[in-house]
Design a protein around this motif. Sequence first.
Motif, short mmCIF file in Angstrom:
data_model
loop_
_atom_site.label_atom_id
_atom_site.label_comp_id
_atom_site.label_asym_id
_atom_site.label_seq_id
_atom_site.Cartn_x
_atom_site.Cartn_y
_atom_site.Cartn_z
N TRP A 193 0.83 -1.21 0.00
CA TRP A 193 0.00 0.00 0.00
C TRP A 193 0.87 1.26 0.00
CZ3 TRP A 193 -4.88 0.54 -1.32
CH2 TRP A 193 -5.72 -0.58 -1.28
N ASN A 207 2.08 1.92 -3.30
CA ASN A 207 0.98 1.97 -4.27
C ASN A 207 1.04 0.80 -5.28
OD1 ASN A 207 -1.37 3.42 -4.60
ND2 ASN A 207 -0.59 4.49 -6.42
N HIS A 214 -6.34 -3.92 -7.17
CA HIS A 214 -7.47 -2.98 -7.04
C HIS A 214 -8.07 -2.70 -8.41
CE1 HIS A 214 -10.01 0.21 -5.60
NE2 HIS A 214 -9.52 1.00 -6.54
N LYS A 255 -9.66 -1.18 -0.81
CA LYS A 255 -10.52 0.01 -1.00
C LYS A 255 -11.45 -0.26 -2.19
CE LYS A 255 -7.24 2.63 -3.87
NZ LYS A 255 -6.80 3.98 -4.24
N LYS A 294 -4.19 3.13 5.29
CA LYS A 294 -4.09 3.94 4.07
C LYS A 294 -5.22 3.55 3.10
CE LYS A 294 -0.69 5.31 0.55
NZ LYS A 294 -1.00 4.73 -0.75
N ALA A 295 -5.43 2.26 2.94
CA ALA A 295 -6.49 1.79 2.04
C ALA A 295 -7.84 2.33 2.49
CB ALA A 295 -6.52 0.25 2.03
N GLU A 344 -8.53 4.93 4.47
CA GLU A 344 -8.65 6.39 4.34
C GLU A 344 -8.83 6.78 2.88
OE1 GLU A 344 -5.43 7.98 6.68
OE2 GLU A 344 -6.63 7.74 8.52
N GLU A 345 -8.12 6.09 1.99
CA GLU A 345 -8.29 6.39 0.56
C GLU A 345 -9.71 6.05 0.09
OE1 GLU A 345 -3.64 5.83 -0.81
OE2 GLU A 345 -5.15 4.62 -1.82
N PHE A 346 -10.24 4.94 0.58
CA PHE A 346 -11.61 4.58 0.18
C PHE A 346 -12.56 5.72 0.50
CE2 PHE A 346 -15.86 3.16 1.25
CZ PHE A 346 -16.22 2.50 0.09
N SER A 349 -11.92 8.93 1.33
CA SER A 349 -11.63 10.24 0.70
C SER A 349 -11.95 10.20 -0.80
CB SER A 349 -10.19 10.69 0.97
OG SER A 349 -9.31 9.80 0.33
N GLU A 350 -11.66 9.08 -1.46
CA GLU A 350 -11.91 9.01 -2.91
C GLU A 350 -13.40 9.05 -3.24
OE1 GLU A 350 -9.65 5.62 -4.33
OE2 GLU A 350 -7.75 6.60 -3.83
#
Length: 218
Positions: free
Chosen positions: A10, A13, A18, A48, A70-71, A73-75, A77-78
């Motif tokens: 993660w 990246n 994904h 995510k 991180k995954a 939070e990205e889910f 926020s995205e």
Amino acid sequence: MQPEFWHKKWAANQIGFHLPQVNPYLKRFWPALSLEEGARVLVPLCGKSLDLLWLAHQGHEVLGVELSEKAIEEFFSEHGFDPAVSEQGPFKVYRAGSIELWCGNFFELTAGDTADCSALYDRAALIALPAEMRERYAAHLKRILPKESHGLVITLDYDQAQMPGPPFAVLDDEVRKLFGDSWSLKILEDQDVLSESGKFLEAGVTRLEERVYRVTSR
Ligand SMILES: C[S@@+](CC[C@H](N)C(=O)[O-])C[C@H]1O[C@@H](n2cnc3c(N)ncnc32)[C@H](O)[C@@H]1O
């Protein structure tokens, strides 16, 4: 596959698993499970995935479990969500609308945590784990998922000698050995996906089948 392996993936990246769209098998086969309105779906090792959002849009409560903060939070926020954060035992729980993503180790989930789940969605969870962890994963899932839960499990079948995982090859025999004692299993799809799987072709894999199981815990 220790947590550090995934945290590094993660952080760098390196998340080729994904998908930029909802899994087509999910859209195709989920409706036939005929779940009750609002049924809570357990999504182990959820990343995510956009599938989480799709499940929520079908009216489900979603319980995703993921090691990587991180995954998670990205889910959120995205997709423009501002989740509330709380704690549940060793897990940090992010919640927005009907989606809860629990940050922590799947193996620490208890039957109490999943007591109100009645559905399961496993895409790239079982096949993300090496053989001995798959045994632990299946045993744990069978322990914590309530009886009469329905779901989908998606696997890959190829010659493991031709490429190291993950994703790992999980053959039909193994699926039956892992779950067949207490779940019923039905293959809904068995598709040759080699031609569209660049990573496998480059590695010299000569056969690649993706299988979709309908599962019911008994
Ligand atoms: C191959 S990815 C699949 C993610 C997601 N299911 C998808 O389809 O995009 C596996 C995910 O499981 C997470 N993971 C691995 N071991 C885990 C564990 N023991 N508990 C919770 N999450 C874990 C990893 O961080 C990674 O995001």
